[in-house]
Design a protein around this motif. Structure first.
Motif, PDB file in Angstrom:
ATOM      1  N   ALA A   7       0.834  -1.208   0.000  1.00 35.86           N
ATOM      2  CA  ALA A   7       0.000   0.000   0.000  1.00 35.86           C
ATOM      3  C   ALA A   7       0.870   1.259   0.000  1.00 35.86           C
ATOM      4  O   ALA A   7       0.544   2.245  -0.680  1.00 35.86           O
ATOM      5  CB  ALA A   7      -0.942  -0.013   1.204  1.00 35.86           C
ATOM      6  N   PHE A   8       1.973   1.237   0.741  1.00 32.50           N
ATOM      7  CA  PHE A   8       2.894   2.376   0.775  1.00 32.50           C
ATOM      8  C   PHE A   8       3.465   2.634  -0.617  1.00 32.50           C
ATOM      9  O   PHE A   8       3.483   3.769  -1.099  1.00 32.50           O
ATOM     10  CB  PHE A   8       4.022   2.094   1.780  1.00 32.50           C
ATOM     11  N   ILE A   9       3.926   1.583  -1.282  1.00 37.36           N
ATOM     12  CA  ILE A   9       4.491   1.714  -2.628  1.00 37.36           C
ATOM     13  C   ILE A   9       3.427   2.215  -3.602  1.00 37.36           C
ATOM     14  O   ILE A   9       3.686   3.095  -4.424  1.00 37.36           O
ATOM     15  CB  ILE A   9       5.113   0.379  -3.079  1.00 37.36           C
ATOM     16  N   ASP A  10       2.237   1.676  -3.502  1.00 43.11           N
ATOM     17  CA  ASP A  10       1.116   2.099  -4.352  1.00 43.11           C
ATOM     18  C   ASP A  10       0.837   3.596  -4.175  1.00 43.11           C
ATOM     19  O   ASP A  10       0.763   4.346  -5.151  1.00 43.11           O
ATOM     20  CB  ASP A  10      -0.120   1.261  -3.997  1.00 43.11           C
ATOM     21  N   ARG A  11       0.708   4.047  -2.926  1.00 43.83           N
ATOM     22  CA  ARG A  11       0.437   5.471  -2.638  1.00 43.83           C
ATOM     23  C   ARG A  11       1.569   6.364  -3.135  1.00 43.83           C
ATOM     24  O   ARG A  11       1.328   7.416  -3.725  1.00 43.83           O
ATOM     25  CB  ARG A  11       0.247   5.703  -1.133  1.00 43.83           C
ATOM     26  N   LEU A  12       2.802   5.939  -2.865  1.00 44.51           N
ATOM     27  CA  LEU A  12       3.946   6.742  -3.263  1.00 44.51           C
ATOM     28  C   LEU A  12       4.015   6.861  -4.787  1.00 44.51           C
ATOM     29  O   LEU A  12       4.247   7.951  -5.321  1.00 44.51           O
ATOM     30  CB  LEU A  12       5.241   6.122  -2.716  1.00 44.51           C
ATOM     31  N   TRP A  13       3.807   5.757  -5.483  1.00 46.64           N
ATOM     32  CA  TRP A  13       3.805   5.774  -6.946  1.00 46.64           C
ATOM     33  C   TRP A  13       2.750   6.752  -7.464  1.00 46.64           C
ATOM     34  O   TRP A  13       3.035   7.596  -8.318  1.00 46.64           O
ATOM     35  CB  TRP A  13       3.534   4.371  -7.485  1.00 46.64           C
ATOM     36  N   ASN A  14       1.546   6.613  -6.961  1.00 49.22           N
ATOM     37  CA  ASN A  14       0.450   7.470  -7.420  1.00 49.22           C
ATOM     38  C   ASN A  14       0.751   8.945  -7.175  1.00 49.22           C
ATOM     39  O   ASN A  14       0.507   9.786  -8.044  1.00 49.22           O
ATOM     40  CB  ASN A  14      -0.863   7.066  -6.746  1.00 49.22           C
ATOM     41  N   ARG A  15       1.303   9.258  -6.009  1.00 51.49           N
ATOM     42  CA  ARG A  15       1.600  10.656  -5.684  1.00 51.49           C
ATOM     43  C   ARG A  15       2.746  11.196  -6.524  1.00 51.49           C
ATOM     44  O   ARG A  15       2.665  12.291  -7.077  1.00 51.49           O
ATOM     45  CB  ARG A  15       1.919  10.816  -4.189  1.00 51.49           C
ATOM     46  N   LEU A  16       3.833  10.448  -6.624  1.00 54.81           N
ATOM     47  CA  LEU A  16       5.012  10.955  -7.327  1.00 54.81           C
ATOM     48  C   LEU A  16       4.843  10.996  -8.842  1.00 54.81           C
ATOM     49  O   LEU A  16       5.267  11.949  -9.486  1.00 54.81           O
ATOM     50  CB  LEU A  16       6.249  10.118  -6.979  1.00 54.81           C
ATOM     51  N   THR A  17       4.260   9.948  -9.407  1.00 49.41           N
ATOM     52  CA  THR A  17       4.192   9.870 -10.868  1.00 49.41           C
ATOM     53  C   THR A  17       2.912  10.459 -11.428  1.00 49.41           C
ATOM     54  O   THR A  17       2.846  10.771 -12.619  1.00 49.41           O
ATOM     55  CB  THR A  17       4.306   8.415 -11.364  1.00 49.41           C
ATOM     56  N   GLY A  18       1.884  10.547 -10.592  1.00 53.13           N
ATOM     57  CA  GLY A  18       0.601  11.035 -11.074  1.00 53.13           C
ATOM     58  C   GLY A  18      -0.143  10.022 -11.918  1.00 53.13           C
ATOM     59  O   GLY A  18      -1.122  10.355 -12.581  1.00 53.13           O
ATOM     60  N   SER A  19       0.322   8.776 -11.897  1.00 54.37           N
ATOM     61  CA  SER A  19      -0.351   7.720 -12.652  1.00 54.37           C
ATOM     62  C   SER A  19      -0.702   6.560 -11.727  1.00 54.37           C
ATOM     63  O   SER A  19      -0.160   6.450 -10.632  1.00 54.37           O
ATOM     64  CB  SER A  19       0.527   7.233 -13.807  1.00 54.37           C
ATOM     65  N   LYS A  20      -1.607   5.716 -12.196  1.00 49.75           N
ATOM     66  CA  LYS A  20      -2.056   4.579 -11.404  1.00 49.75           C
ATOM     67  C   LYS A  20      -0.951   3.527 -11.331  1.00 49.75           C
ATOM     68  O   LYS A  20      -0.282   3.236 -12.316  1.00 49.75           O
ATOM     69  CB  LYS A  20      -3.316   3.979 -12.026  1.00 49.75           C
ATOM     70  N   PHE A  21      -0.779   2.969 -10.157  1.00 52.67           N
ATOM     71  CA  PHE A  21       0.217   1.925  -9.941  1.00 52.67           C
ATOM     72  C   PHE A  21      -0.265   0.618 -10.565  1.00 52.67           C
ATOM     73  O   PHE A  21      -1.353   0.136 -10.261  1.00 52.67           O
ATOM     74  CB  PHE A  21       0.457   1.734  -8.438  1.00 52.67           C
ATOM     75  N   VAL A  22       0.550   0.060 -11.448  1.00 50.48           N
ATOM     76  CA  VAL A  22       0.259  -1.221 -12.092  1.00 50.48           C
ATOM     77  C   VAL A  22       1.406  -2.163 -11.708  1.00 50.48           C
ATOM     78  O   VAL A  22       2.527  -2.016 -12.220  1.00 50.48           O
ATOM     79  CB  VAL A  22       0.150  -1.078 -13.622  1.00 50.48           C
ATOM     80  N   PRO A  23       1.159  -3.103 -10.793  1.00 48.10           N
ATOM     81  CA  PRO A  23       2.240  -3.931 -10.262  1.00 48.10           C
ATOM     82  C   PRO A  23       3.118  -4.609 -11.314  1.00 48.10           C
ATOM     83  O   PRO A  23       4.350  -4.561 -11.198  1.00 48.10           O
ATOM     84  CB  PRO A  23       1.502  -4.969  -9.400  1.00 48.10           C
TER      85      PRO A  23
END
Length: 148
Positions: A7-23
């Motif tokens: 969840a931390f990685i997902d949130r960080l990805w979304n915030r930093l990249t502005g795109s949806k996290f796709v594992p």
């Protein structure tokens, strides 16, 4: 890794990249950035690590992610281009895997600490203070029980 880590990685990805996290796309990116040093791990192995399902021997993830931390720790001034937001999230993931490999006695902080800190210092401004604290708590909490 735990569900909280994911969840931390997902949130960080979304915030930093502005795109949806796709594992799976993230796994491909991490594997590509790790280059030849990641050849001992399949995309499925890395996905298992990301999702907390990895049950194999920790020697290969310890080696591969140690080399990935080394890649991420090269200062921006010595790189061909600036560190990307995606690389920052990759570094967080690599740090989580290394912390887990240490708990599995496959490596130790003596070998990993400088690589971790060098990159942290460089990317610190990209993290919110609560993210930085959560990251340090997760990685260095000595009494944490490893959750496969």
């Amino acid at each position: 890794m735990t569900k909280q880590d994911f969840a931390f990685i997902d949130r960080l990805w979304n915030r930093l990249t502005g795109s949806k996290f796709v594992p799976l796309e993230f796994v491909k990116q991490v594997r590509w950035q790790g280059g030849h040093d990641m050849s001992g791990l399949s995309e499925e192995n890395i996905l298992e690590l990301l999702e907390g399902r990895f049950t194999g021997a920790w020697n290969e993830p310890a080696f591969s992610f140690s080399e990935l931390l080394a890649y991420y720790s090269v200062p921006n001034s010595k790189r061909e281009k600036s560190r990307t937001k995606e690389e920052i999230v990759g570094w967080v993931f690599a740090s989580f895997v290394i912390a887990d490999a240490i708990k599995q006695n496959a490596t130790d902080w003596e070998m990993q600490f400088d690589k971790f800190v060098d990159c942290f210092v460089e990317i610190r401004s990209e993290l919110e203070i609560d993210e930085a604290i959560e990251l340090f708590e997760r990685i260095f909490h000595r009494d944490e029980v490893f959750e496969p």
